[in-house]
Structures are given as structure tokens and as C-alpha cells.
Write an enzyme that holds these catalytic residues in place. Structure first.
Site, short mmCIF file in Angstrom:
data_model
loop_
_atom_site.label_atom_id
_atom_site.label_comp_id
_atom_site.label_asym_id
_atom_site.label_seq_id
_atom_site.Cartn_x
_atom_site.Cartn_y
_atom_site.Cartn_z
N GLN A 80 0.82 -1.21 0.00
CA GLN A 80 0.00 0.00 0.00
C GLN A 80 0.86 1.26 0.00
O GLN A 80 0.34 2.37 0.11
CB GLN A 80 -0.93 -0.01 1.21
CG GLN A 80 -1.92 -1.16 1.19
CD GLN A 80 -2.74 -1.28 2.47
OE1 GLN A 80 -2.65 -0.46 3.37
NE2 GLN A 80 -3.54 -2.32 2.55
N HIS A 148 -1.15 -0.23 5.64
CA HIS A 148 -1.73 0.63 6.69
C HIS A 148 -0.82 1.78 7.11
O HIS A 148 -0.58 2.00 8.29
CB HIS A 148 -2.10 -0.20 7.92
CG HIS A 148 -3.18 -1.21 7.65
ND1 HIS A 148 -3.82 -1.89 8.65
CD2 HIS A 148 -3.70 -1.68 6.49
CE1 HIS A 148 -4.70 -2.72 8.13
NE2 HIS A 148 -4.65 -2.62 6.81
N GLU A 240 -15.20 2.75 9.65
CA GLU A 240 -15.71 3.72 10.63
C GLU A 240 -15.61 5.15 10.14
O GLU A 240 -14.67 5.52 9.43
CB GLU A 240 -14.88 3.64 11.93
CG GLU A 240 -14.95 2.32 12.64
CD GLU A 240 -14.24 2.33 13.97
OE1 GLU A 240 -13.51 3.31 14.28
OE2 GLU A 240 -14.40 1.34 14.72
N TYR A 250 -10.16 5.22 20.24
CA TYR A 250 -11.16 4.69 19.31
C TYR A 250 -11.19 3.15 19.27
O TYR A 250 -11.90 2.57 18.46
CB TYR A 250 -11.00 5.35 17.92
CG TYR A 250 -11.43 6.80 18.05
CD1 TYR A 250 -12.74 7.17 17.82
CD2 TYR A 250 -10.56 7.76 18.55
CE1 TYR A 250 -13.17 8.46 18.04
CE2 TYR A 250 -10.97 9.06 18.78
CZ TYR A 250 -12.29 9.41 18.53
OH TYR A 250 -12.72 10.69 18.78
N TYR A 261 -9.72 -10.78 9.74
CA TYR A 261 -9.78 -11.59 8.52
C TYR A 261 -9.67 -13.05 8.91
O TYR A 261 -8.89 -13.42 9.78
CB TYR A 261 -8.67 -11.19 7.55
CG TYR A 261 -8.93 -9.86 6.92
CD1 TYR A 261 -9.89 -9.73 5.92
CD2 TYR A 261 -8.27 -8.72 7.35
CE1 TYR A 261 -10.16 -8.51 5.34
CE2 TYR A 261 -8.53 -7.47 6.78
CZ TYR A 261 -9.48 -7.38 5.78
OH TYR A 261 -9.75 -6.17 5.22
CA LIG Z 1 -13.09 2.08 16.48
#
Ligand SMILES: [Ca+2]
Ligand SMILES: [Ca+2]
Length: 368
Positions: A80, A148, A240, A250, A261
Site C-alpha cells: 500500500q 496501513h 468507521e 477509538y 480476517y
Molecule cells: Ca473504532
């Protein structure tokens, strides 16, 4: 030359509560094509800076030629990673400062996101160059893997620099206050730490942290009242949209409205009220990337609405906010995954498709 093709019928409107597809309330114009575009930002002269993931920074004149900007830092392309976001300093008109995020190689196969700033010079021939490149922030520590990174950049209304930092597919660092992975960080425009950050007295990397427990946040946007919202990709389920509060946690990877996964469960947010719950979450996922909160005149009914690009969902998702609450109001199906959303000086909504040959699209209102 760029070919302007109007694809009125390409987008279908998907009502959230209706299975009846109708034509989208906008016209789509294909403006240009790029090689794995990742982000864009408009210059005061109306041209666009566009990043391509392999490491090129492009300078595009709408309806005209695409030039190149030299002096981009070397990026670690793969997975990524690569060249990421591009934003202008709020005082760009005076200081010409541009901020870029990208994946950077470390030692022994490790990697991490970095943010650099540099002065942009624009040449008469449609190209440009960066000078005085200075790395002002890095993910710490650098780790294995190529996923990520997050690394979206936004300037807030008070001039602070915000960076969304992904947890690099390492899970626990999102809860570790000795790392800046899986966090949203708040900095001064030179990368130093504001004295009024929530953990400023802890020093070190902890002092950068504004909020924690994030997974892979690929969208940051301020609303007209100055509230910061982020979106982030959940694991298997559980994308989210969050209202980003000072010092809040969070929850990832302790809670998520999705599962790992392979199906190993993660407790939902509702089981642990001490963690900040998302304002909206998606299961099945939309794979959110790119985010604006719209303020233009091209779509007056949509002022104050959020627009999120969907990668796996190949869509643009319209969000309606109600104070601290948010909900998906509408979803527009597109032909490809959408990587980036921007509002143009013309009030149009601009999109970048994901991947090789990703198109720059301009959405305008339908006129009689
Ligand atoms: Ca969260
Ligand atoms: Ca942008």
C-alpha cells in the site's frame, strides 16, 4: 490532449433504503488519466497537484497539459506504500510550502510513513520543482510490512498540521502510547509539538498524539464548525467514521464492529463503552479513501455534507451530519474504486479513480 468525455449514464444512484436505481444528480466528465494516483490538491491558480504512488508528483492544468514536479523524496513503492498525500500550507500564497506524505524505507526491510515539506516553484513551461525538502515527521518505530500507512494530512482552522497514522497492520501499536502508529497526531506546521496537546507533558513521541486506537485512517476533514472527522478501514467489516475528540481512544484492536480476517471475532464497540464509538460504521465495508466536507455552490443542497470515496465499493458515499452524529445518506456507484475526493475552486466535486490509468473525474450539477 485530454479527451473530455461526458458519461452521464455511468453513475447510478443507489438509495440506501431503496433498490430502485436512478440516474445520479450530477454529470461526470473525464478530465485526465494518471498512473496509480493517490491524492490531489488545487493550487491557487486553479491547477492541480496530483501524486502518483510510484513517486511522481504531477502538475495538471485542467483541460490542458500535465507537467512534472522534480525534487520529490525517494519513496518505498510496494504493497500500500509509495507517494501519498499532498496538501498546501494555509499560507501557501506567501511561503509556497507543500506537504507530502510517503512510505520510507528503514533498515532490515522495515518501513514507515514520513511527511516532508518543501518549497514549490512553478515554471513557465508547465513543470515545477521542490527545494529545501525537510522531513518534519515520521512514524515511529519503522516496522515490517507494506500496509496501513494511513498518512493523510490536513491543516486545521487554527493552522495546526494533522496526520492520520495507520497501525501498519501490527494491531497493538494502536494502543501503545510509546508509538505514533494507529494515532491521529497534531503538530505545528514545522513538525514541532504544540504545548497544548493532550499528552504534551509526557514528552517524546507520546506528545504528538491527539487520539489513539485507529486502524488505517485514509480520510481527515474539518467541518464548518471546526470539528475534525476521520474515516478508517475496518478489518473484515467495521469501516468507521469518527468524530475525532481530544485524547480519545477509538478502540482498535480491542473493539471493532468488524472481525479479523478469517473470522476470528473482535468484540463490537457496544461491549466497551469506554472506547469512543464510531458515528457511522459499515458492514459490509465501503473501503473508505479520500474525504471532503463540501462547502461549494455547485451543489447547494449538499453544503455541509461529507463525501467519501469507496475503493472496494466502487462508489462515492454522501454523508449527512447532525451535530455529533453522522449517517450515510446516499451512495453513488462509480465504474472504479475511488481513491481521492477534492472540492474544486469551481465548486465541482473532483475524484481520482484508483489504480493504473485512474481517471480524474469532475462532477457537476445537472443543468436544464
Ligand atoms: Ca473504532
Ligand atoms: Ca486532497
Amino acid at each position: 490532449m485530454n479527451r473530455h468525455a461526458t458519461l452521464v449514464a455511468a453513475a447510478l444512484l443507489i438509495g440506501v433504503s431503496s433498490e430502485v436505481a436512478a440516474q445520479a444528480p450530477f454529470t461526470i466528465t473525464e478530465v485526465a488519466e494518471f498512473d496509480e494516483p493517490w491524492a490531489m490538491t488545487f493550487l491557487p491558480d486553479g491547477r492541480l497537484l496530483i501524486t502518483e504512488r510510484r513517486g511522481a508528483l504531477k502538475l495538471h492544468k485542467i483541460g490542458g497539459a500535465t507537467g512534472s514536479v522534480t525534487g520529490v523524496p525517494r519513496v518505498d513503492y510496494g504493497g500500500q506504500g509509495g507517494l501519498g498525500d499532498v496538501v498546501l500550507h494555509p499560507d501557501f500564497g506567501r511561503n509556497s510550502l507543500v506537504y507530502l506524505s510517503y512510505a520510507e524505507e528503514g533498515t532490515r526491510g522495515t518501513r514507515g510513513a514520513a511527511v516532508a515539506r518543501a518549497r514549490l516553484a512553478l515554471n513557465d513551461d508547465g513543470n515545477g520543482s521542490l527545494s529545501g525538502v525537510e522531513v518534519i515527521w515520521r512514524q515511529q518505530p519503522k516496522v515490517d510490512g507494506r500496509g496501513h500507512y494511513g498518512h493523510r494530512i490536513a491543516f486545521g482552522p487554527d493552522g495546526h498540521l494533522w496526520i492520520s497514522s495507520g497501525e501498519r497492520q501490527q494491531f497493538d501499536p494502536a494502543q501503545d502510547m510509546q508509538t505514533n502508529l494507529g494515532k491521529i497526531v497534531r503538530l505545528n506546521d514545522d513538525g514541532s509539538v504544540p504545548a497544548d496537546n493532550p499528552f504534551a507533558d509526557k514528552g517524546g513521541v507520546t506528545a504528538q498524539i491527539w487520539s489513539l486506537g485507529h486502524r488505517n485512517p485514509l480520510g481527515l476533514a474539518f467541518d464548518a464548525s471546526g470539528k475534525l472527522w476521520n474515516h478508517e478501514m475496518g478489518p473484515q467489516g467495521g469501516d468507521e467514521l469518527n468524530l475525532v475528540r481530544r485524547g480519545a481512544n477509538y478502540g482498535y484492536p480491542i473493539v471493532s464492529n468488524g472481525d479479523h480476517y478469517g473470522g476470528r471475532p473482535i468484540p463490537d464497540h457496544a461491549t466497551r463503552p469506554e472506547f469512543a464509538a464510531p458515528a457511522a460504521s459499515w458492514n459490509p465495508v465501503i473501503s473508505p479513501a479520500g474525504f471532503i466536507i463540501y462547502t461549494g455552490s455547485e451543489f447547494p443542497d449538499w453544503r455541509g455534507n461529507g463525501f467519501i470515496g469507496g475503493l472496494s465499493s466502487q462508489s462515492v458515499v454522501r454523508i449527512e451530519f447532525d451535530g455529533e452524529r453522522a449517517r450515510e445518506a446516499q451512495r453513488f456507484r462509480m465504474r472504479e474504486g475511488i481513491r481521492e475526493v477534492e472540492q474544486g475552486p469551481d465548486g465541482a466535486i473532483w475524484l481520482l479513480e484508483n489504480g493504473d490509468g485512474g481517471k480524474l473525474l469532475r462532477l457537476t450539477g445537472r443543468r436544464r
